[in-house]
Design a protein around this motif. Sequence first.
Motif, PDB file in Angstrom:
ATOM      1  N   LEU A 105       0.829  -1.206   0.000  1.00  0.00           N
ATOM      2  CA  LEU A 105       0.000   0.000   0.000  1.00  0.00           C
ATOM      3  C   LEU A 105       0.867   1.261   0.000  1.00  0.00           C
ATOM      4  O   LEU A 105       0.578   2.227  -0.728  1.00  0.00           O
ATOM      5  CB  LEU A 105      -0.935   0.006   1.211  1.00  0.00           C
ATOM      6  N   GLY A 106       1.937   1.256   0.794  1.00  0.00           N
ATOM      7  CA  GLY A 106       2.817   2.428   0.842  1.00  0.00           C
ATOM      8  C   GLY A 106       3.419   2.742  -0.524  1.00  0.00           C
ATOM      9  O   GLY A 106       3.502   3.917  -0.923  1.00  0.00           O
ATOM     10  N   THR A 107       3.819   1.707  -1.254  1.00  0.00           N
ATOM     11  CA  THR A 107       4.371   1.927  -2.592  1.00  0.00           C
ATOM     12  C   THR A 107       3.315   2.487  -3.533  1.00  0.00           C
ATOM     13  O   THR A 107       3.582   3.398  -4.320  1.00  0.00           O
ATOM     14  CB  THR A 107       4.943   0.608  -3.144  1.00  0.00           C
ATOM     15  N   PRO A 147      11.647 -15.649 -13.549  1.00  0.00           N
ATOM     16  CA  PRO A 147      10.268 -15.441 -13.063  1.00  0.00           C
ATOM     17  C   PRO A 147      10.245 -15.094 -11.577  1.00  0.00           C
ATOM     18  O   PRO A 147      11.088 -15.545 -10.800  1.00  0.00           O
ATOM     19  CB  PRO A 147       9.603 -16.803 -13.313  1.00  0.00           C
ATOM     20  N   ILE A 148       9.268 -14.282 -11.200  1.00  0.00           N
ATOM     21  CA  ILE A 148       9.103 -13.918  -9.795  1.00  0.00           C
ATOM     22  C   ILE A 148       8.359 -15.039  -9.077  1.00  0.00           C
ATOM     23  O   ILE A 148       7.247 -15.415  -9.473  1.00  0.00           O
ATOM     24  CB  ILE A 148       8.333 -12.582  -9.679  1.00  0.00           C
ATOM     25  N   GLN A 149       8.984 -15.601  -8.024  1.00  0.00           N
ATOM     26  CA  GLN A 149       8.391 -16.700  -7.258  1.00  0.00           C
ATOM     27  C   GLN A 149       8.738 -16.542  -5.775  1.00  0.00           C
ATOM     28  O   GLN A 149       9.491 -17.339  -5.217  1.00  0.00           O
ATOM     29  CB  GLN A 149       8.907 -18.054  -7.775  1.00  0.00           C
ATOM     30  N   PRO A 150       8.220 -15.523  -5.110  1.00  0.00           N
ATOM     31  CA  PRO A 150       8.596 -15.263  -3.723  1.00  0.00           C
ATOM     32  C   PRO A 150       8.128 -16.368  -2.775  1.00  0.00           C
ATOM     33  O   PRO A 150       7.078 -16.964  -2.981  1.00  0.00           O
ATOM     34  CB  PRO A 150       7.896 -13.941  -3.419  1.00  0.00           C
ATOM     35  N   ALA A 159       7.590  -8.343  -4.106  1.00  0.00           N
ATOM     36  CA  ALA A 159       7.207  -8.707  -5.476  1.00  0.00           C
ATOM     37  C   ALA A 159       5.931  -7.970  -5.881  1.00  0.00           C
ATOM     38  O   ALA A 159       5.807  -7.489  -7.014  1.00  0.00           O
ATOM     39  CB  ALA A 159       7.009 -10.215  -5.579  1.00  0.00           C
ATOM     40  N   SER A 160       4.995  -7.866  -4.948  1.00  0.00           N
ATOM     41  CA  SER A 160       3.750  -7.139  -5.223  1.00  0.00           C
ATOM     42  C   SER A 160       4.028  -5.676  -5.540  1.00  0.00           C
ATOM     43  O   SER A 160       3.448  -5.103  -6.473  1.00  0.00           O
ATOM     44  CB  SER A 160       2.811  -7.241  -4.016  1.00  0.00           C
TER      45      SER A 160
END
Length: 338
Positions: A105-107, A147-150, A159-160
């Motif tokens: 949310l801050g981002t 690929p993003i895979q947190p 990642a979000s």
Amino acid sequence: MNQKILVTGGAGFIGGNFVQYMVEKYPDYDIYNLDLLTYAGDLTKHKEIENNSNYHFLKADIADHKAINELFGTYKFDYVIHFAAESHVDRSITNPEIFVQTNVLGTQVLLDAAKNIGVTKFVHVSTDEVYGELDFDPATFFTEETPIQPNSPYSASKASSDLLVRAYHETFNLPINITRCSNNYGPYHFPEKLIPLTISRVLNDQKVPVYGDGKNIRDWLHVIDHCAAIDLVMHEGDNGEVYNVGGHNEKTNLEVVKTIINTLDKSEDLIEYVKDRLGHDKRYAIDPSKLEKLGWQPTYTFETGIAQTIKWYLDNKDWWERIISGEYQNYFEKQYSK
């Protein structure tokens, strides 16, 4: 007119080093340090620059839409360098909600404000942890195309935020860069992280907790090399691009701990193996060739960097001894109880 650079999280570890780096390197830039001053925020690190005419401190929560819009409307920042984040994996396992609140949310609040005033560039400082984990094959590395895979609530929140930054570029044409760094170390590192935790406990002849068998591998990057990379990306990075920042300094956690113990001439009997972290990624390693083509090279090897860092902690005991007293000690006992 002076360029106005907003650095979020400038009272933290990496952001704090970046603020000092920029204030000293660019006297013609106005550097604005925005921080909420949570447990990991500390302004004493800026004592030497706080009276500089090009340094300014602003206290606010990046997730406070009203406060952030007012600041952006008042100061009309040219660049946003976004470090502010909850960043400790262990804390994200205990309390994921605050990581979503701050990191996601801050981002989004910052992106909206940056879009509304038309900043020259928004640089989002992220982490290699968004890629997940690598196996122990030394020939495999994270690239910008991985690929993003947190795997932890922390890395999932980062990642979000990465995806939000990308979306604001694609949807609203906001000029952005994303940097993803390996593990940082150096001066003013908060004492709950591996290297400063080990240094402080070894100096006090206390047991050093090592998760699992200690064989998890991280790629270590000196914080000043990271600052130089962000400086370069801010000025020269191609709009919309992601840049990985890594030091080519892969070490197991156990190797790091033993290096510190041996440098301080203490016994390896101080090592205490504790229950492994939930979802503990095996290995991170970065291919930084894209950034190197832009003109960046690390100046520290791990050997020179860790020696400098240990010396800094020896010379600045007052700073970290104040931090590890009180409430932090309660957190430590809870986190590393067997």
